[in-house]
Enzyme design. Sequence first.
Site, PDB file in Angstrom:
ATOM      1  N   HIS A   1       0.879  -1.176   0.000  1.00 31.47           N
ATOM      2  CA  HIS A   1       0.000   0.000   0.000  1.00 31.47           C
ATOM      3  C   HIS A   1       0.916   1.224   0.000  1.00 31.47           C
ATOM      4  CE1 HIS A   1      -2.997  -2.867   2.045  1.00 31.47           C
ATOM      5  NE2 HIS A   1      -3.315  -2.740   0.767  1.00 31.47           N
TER       6      HIS A   1
ATOM      7  N   GLU B   1       1.769   3.617   3.088  1.00 32.44           N
ATOM      8  CA  GLU B   1       2.224   3.067   4.366  1.00 32.44           C
ATOM      9  C   GLU B   1       3.744   3.186   4.399  1.00 32.44           C
ATOM     10  OE1 GLU B   1       0.411  -0.795   4.688  1.00 32.44           O
ATOM     11  OE2 GLU B   1      -1.615   0.044   4.602  1.00 32.44           O
TER      12      GLU B   1
ATOM     13  N   HIS C   1       3.584  -3.473   6.885  1.00 30.11           N
ATOM     14  CA  HIS C   1       2.505  -2.506   6.655  1.00 30.11           C
ATOM     15  C   HIS C   1       2.372  -1.575   7.848  1.00 30.11           C
ATOM     16  CE1 HIS C   1       0.312  -4.509   3.174  1.00 30.11           C
ATOM     17  NE2 HIS C   1       1.167  -5.442   3.535  1.00 30.11           N
TER      18      HIS C   1
ATOM     19  N   GLU D   1       1.563  -5.573  10.747  1.00 30.34           N
ATOM     20  CA  GLU D   1       0.986  -4.232  10.892  1.00 30.34           C
ATOM     21  C   GLU D   1       1.733  -3.550  12.029  1.00 30.34           C
ATOM     22  OE1 GLU D   1      -1.164  -2.862   8.964  1.00 30.34           O
ATOM     23  OE2 GLU D   1      -1.982  -4.553   7.834  1.00 30.34           O
TER      24      GLU D   1
END
Length: 324
Positions: free
Chosen positions: A55, A58, A148, A211
Amino acid sequence: MLDDFLAFTLRNQPPVAPSGTTPGGMRWRWLGQGMLEIIPPRAIDTHIVLSAGVHGDETAPIEILRDLVADIAAGRLPLACRLLVLLGNAPAMSAGKRYLDDDLNRLFCGAHRNLPGSAESPRAAALEAAVAAFFANAVGARWHLDLHTAIRPSVFERFALLPQREAGYGPEVFAWLGALDISAVLNHRERSNTFTYFSSSEHNALAATLELGKVMPFGQNDLTRFAAVDAGLRRMLTSEAPAQSATQPRIFDVVGQLNKQSDAFVLAVGDTMANFTAYPRGTVIAIDRDERYVVSHDEERIVFPNPKVKNGLRAGLMVVERPV
């Protein structure tokens, strides 16, 4: 190029030389925009893929990988594995966007072939090809960590998603996740089209989506907040053992998925909650025309709630903590 691989990637120009050797004897090879292979001079039986920027907005993990590459090139990080560094959605990174047409992390395992007109489809195909070539003749341990940051806050600031894997995951994986400052782990039970599921299912890699914090623009990340993550990655790349002080992550199993089937989809509990917000049995979580998702366990937590995704995509996951 190696001293600031991020800046070089964003310029989107081929290097003067596509390969070379660092002063420390590391052989490197440029494979395309945002794709770099680095190999130590001696034979290695550990093969690691580190990816970030699947993404494009990010940015903190992208900057972490930039610094790792610079330190390897300068001899400050004595690499003890074969390494493939991938800055995932490089075109979206350049545009400062999450993606241009479609979520790249839903286009792996060949799903990109269903969207031939998407700006992300060629990128998914290129990343698949790079990983396939890297693991083609790899003998020994295979890893893929896809880094991420999350759109919204989380009850657990750093957490990991493990793709569905028939063989399961041994204690070594959880030891390394703890060493990477991961406090919660989600076990997927179903197949998907994510980057880590591709590496796991197609190339038998131990793969995890990490994450690591909050989405921020380039240059606005406080990388000191990622010091433990950075230290864990450096231990892995130098073939050290996980830090003994690492805390064992709490483990959650995915028990439900919120699928957005139509424009009528709504999150009945609102859409501003943090990841891992808990709800008791009987709570109506989502409504889509005549369908409802109702909590069926004593407690379920919601992860990645996003009612704004395109129809047909996942709008959230429901998870239950595994008993200790």
